[in-house]
Design a protein around this motif. Structure first.
Motif, PDB file in Angstrom:
ATOM      1  N   UNK A 147      -9.331  -1.573  12.847  1.00  0.00           N
ATOM      2  CA  UNK A 147      -9.496  -0.380  12.024  1.00  0.00           C
ATOM      3  C   UNK A 147      -8.932  -0.629  10.626  1.00  0.00           C
ATOM      4  N   UNK A 148      -9.524   0.033   9.641  1.00  0.00           N
ATOM      5  CA  UNK A 148      -9.104  -0.149   8.250  1.00  0.00           C
ATOM      6  C   UNK A 148      -7.604   0.111   8.065  1.00  0.00           C
ATOM      7  N   UNK A 149      -7.084   1.156   8.679  1.00  0.00           N
ATOM      8  CA  UNK A 149      -5.673   1.506   8.509  1.00  0.00           C
ATOM      9  C   UNK A 149      -4.780   0.375   9.031  1.00  0.00           C
ATOM     10  N   UNK A 150      -5.153  -0.235  10.137  1.00  0.00           N
ATOM     11  CA  UNK A 150      -4.371  -1.333  10.698  1.00  0.00           C
ATOM     12  C   UNK A 150      -4.422  -2.565   9.806  1.00  0.00           C
ATOM     13  N   UNK A 151      -5.596  -2.849   9.253  1.00  0.00           N
ATOM     14  CA  UNK A 151      -5.743  -4.005   8.372  1.00  0.00           C
ATOM     15  C   UNK A 151      -4.938  -3.792   7.091  1.00  0.00           C
ATOM     16  N   UNK A 152      -5.025  -2.584   6.535  1.00  0.00           N
ATOM     17  CA  UNK A 152      -4.248  -2.263   5.330  1.00  0.00           C
ATOM     18  C   UNK A 152      -2.757  -2.419   5.601  1.00  0.00           C
ATOM     19  N   UNK A 153      -2.294  -1.922   6.738  1.00  0.00           N
ATOM     20  CA  UNK A 153      -0.868  -2.031   7.079  1.00  0.00           C
ATOM     21  C   UNK A 153      -0.450  -3.492   7.216  1.00  0.00           C
ATOM     22  N   UNK A 154      -1.324  -4.312   7.806  1.00  0.00           N
ATOM     23  CA  UNK A 154      -1.000  -5.738   7.955  1.00  0.00           C
ATOM     24  C   UNK A 154      -0.873  -6.420   6.601  1.00  0.00           C
ATOM     25  N   UNK A 155      -1.781  -6.099   5.682  1.00  0.00           N
ATOM     26  CA  UNK A 155      -1.751  -6.715   4.354  1.00  0.00           C
ATOM     27  C   UNK A 155      -0.566  -6.189   3.553  1.00  0.00           C
ATOM     28  N   UNK A 157       2.869  -6.804   5.941  1.00  0.00           N
ATOM     29  CA  UNK A 157       3.031  -8.086   6.608  1.00  0.00           C
ATOM     30  C   UNK A 157       3.191  -7.898   8.103  1.00  0.00           C
ATOM     31  N   UNK A 158       3.233  -9.002   8.833  1.00  0.00           N
ATOM     32  CA  UNK A 158       3.407  -8.971  10.290  1.00  0.00           C
ATOM     33  C   UNK A 158       4.334 -10.110  10.691  1.00  0.00           C
ATOM     34  N   UNK A 159       5.005  -9.962  11.832  1.00  0.00           N
ATOM     35  CA  UNK A 159       5.889 -11.043  12.293  1.00  0.00           C
ATOM     36  C   UNK A 159       5.110 -12.346  12.502  1.00  0.00           C
ATOM     37  N   UNK A 160       5.781 -13.432  12.455  1.00  0.00           N
ATOM     38  CA  UNK A 160       5.232 -14.762  12.741  1.00  0.00           C
ATOM     39  C   UNK A 160       4.287 -15.272  11.654  1.00  0.00           C
ATOM     40  N   UNK A 161       4.512 -14.895  10.385  1.00  0.00           N
ATOM     41  CA  UNK A 161       3.800 -15.577   9.322  1.00  0.00           C
ATOM     42  C   UNK A 161       3.012 -14.766   8.317  1.00  0.00           C
ATOM     43  N   UNK A 162       2.581 -13.559   8.634  1.00  0.00           N
ATOM     44  CA  UNK A 162       1.802 -12.780   7.669  1.00  0.00           C
ATOM     45  C   UNK A 162       2.760 -12.145   6.661  1.00  0.00           C
ATOM     46  N   UNK A 164       4.077  -9.883   3.419  1.00  0.00           N
ATOM     47  CA  UNK A 164       3.760  -8.568   2.846  1.00  0.00           C
ATOM     48  C   UNK A 164       3.251  -8.768   1.423  1.00  0.00           C
ATOM     49  N   UNK A 165       2.196  -8.034   1.078  1.00  0.00           N
ATOM     50  CA  UNK A 165       1.611  -8.143  -0.259  1.00  0.00           C
ATOM     51  C   UNK A 165       1.798  -6.876  -1.088  1.00  0.00           C
ATOM     52  N   UNK A 166       2.632  -5.947  -0.633  1.00  0.00           N
ATOM     53  CA  UNK A 166       2.797  -4.679  -1.346  1.00  0.00           C
ATOM     54  C   UNK A 166       3.312  -4.858  -2.766  1.00  0.00           C
ATOM     55  N   UNK A 167       4.078  -5.917  -3.015  1.00  0.00           N
ATOM     56  CA  UNK A 167       4.619  -6.155  -4.351  1.00  0.00           C
ATOM     57  C   UNK A 167       3.743  -7.081  -5.191  1.00  0.00           C
ATOM     58  N   UNK A 168       2.689  -7.623  -4.599  1.00  0.00           N
ATOM     59  CA  UNK A 168       1.819  -8.566  -5.306  1.00  0.00           C
ATOM     60  C   UNK A 168       0.434  -8.011  -5.596  1.00  0.00           C
ATOM     61  N   UNK A 169       0.013  -6.986  -4.858  1.00  0.00           N
ATOM     62  CA  UNK A 169      -1.312  -6.382  -5.022  1.00  0.00           C
ATOM     63  C   UNK A 169      -1.161  -4.891  -5.264  1.00  0.00           C
ATOM     64  N   UNK A 170      -2.138  -4.343  -5.954  1.00  0.00           N
ATOM     65  CA  UNK A 170      -2.183  -2.880  -6.067  1.00  0.00           C
ATOM     66  C   UNK A 170      -2.703  -2.333  -4.741  1.00  0.00           C
TER      67      UNK A 170
END
Length: 129
Positions: free
Chosen positions: A45-53, A56-61, A63-69
């Protein structure tokens, strides 16, 4: 963002700009998970993908909140969803189709080509006697 071809094409650009392909490749995975395997740990779902981006997620993903609008995050999420989508969409994605395992979302199969019942008639043939 998930129903607009412009935002999806912008998401494709963001995917390239931020190096998402380094981990996820062309959607088949690599260091990061595949988008094409039909199984998403946090949901497609879009909301889950947005939250992941964004978060971030454990084990390597990361967080992009400070790098992307937030707009770039939603655009990217819309694009990522098209890579792993298993249902036809009404907007044409801007993904590269030569490496995909399925037809693009806007190219859903024509039902007449898959109707194998006795009443199936090919458009060029006409009814059988």
């Amino acid at each position: 963002y998930e129903a607009d071809a412009y935002y999806r094409s912008q998401g494709k650009r963001v995917y390239a700009w931020f190096g998402c392909g380094i981990c996820h490749g062309d959607g088949r995975g690599g260091i990061g998970p595949s988008f094409l395997d039909g199984w998403w740990l946090y949901g497609p779902e879009m909301v889950s993908i947005v939250a992941s981006i964004r978060d971030g997620r454990p084990h390597g993903m990361p967080a992009f909140r400070d790098r992307m609008t937030i707009e770039q995050i939603w655009q990217l999420a819309g694009y990522v969803q098209t890579i792993g989508s298993y249902t036809p969409k009404v907007v044409a994605p801007s993904r590269n189709d030569e490496k995909q395992s399925r037809p693009a979302e806007n190219r859903g199969p024509a039902i007449i080509l898959f109707d194998v019942g006795p009443a199936a008639v090919h458009p060029d043939q006409g009814p059988s006697p």
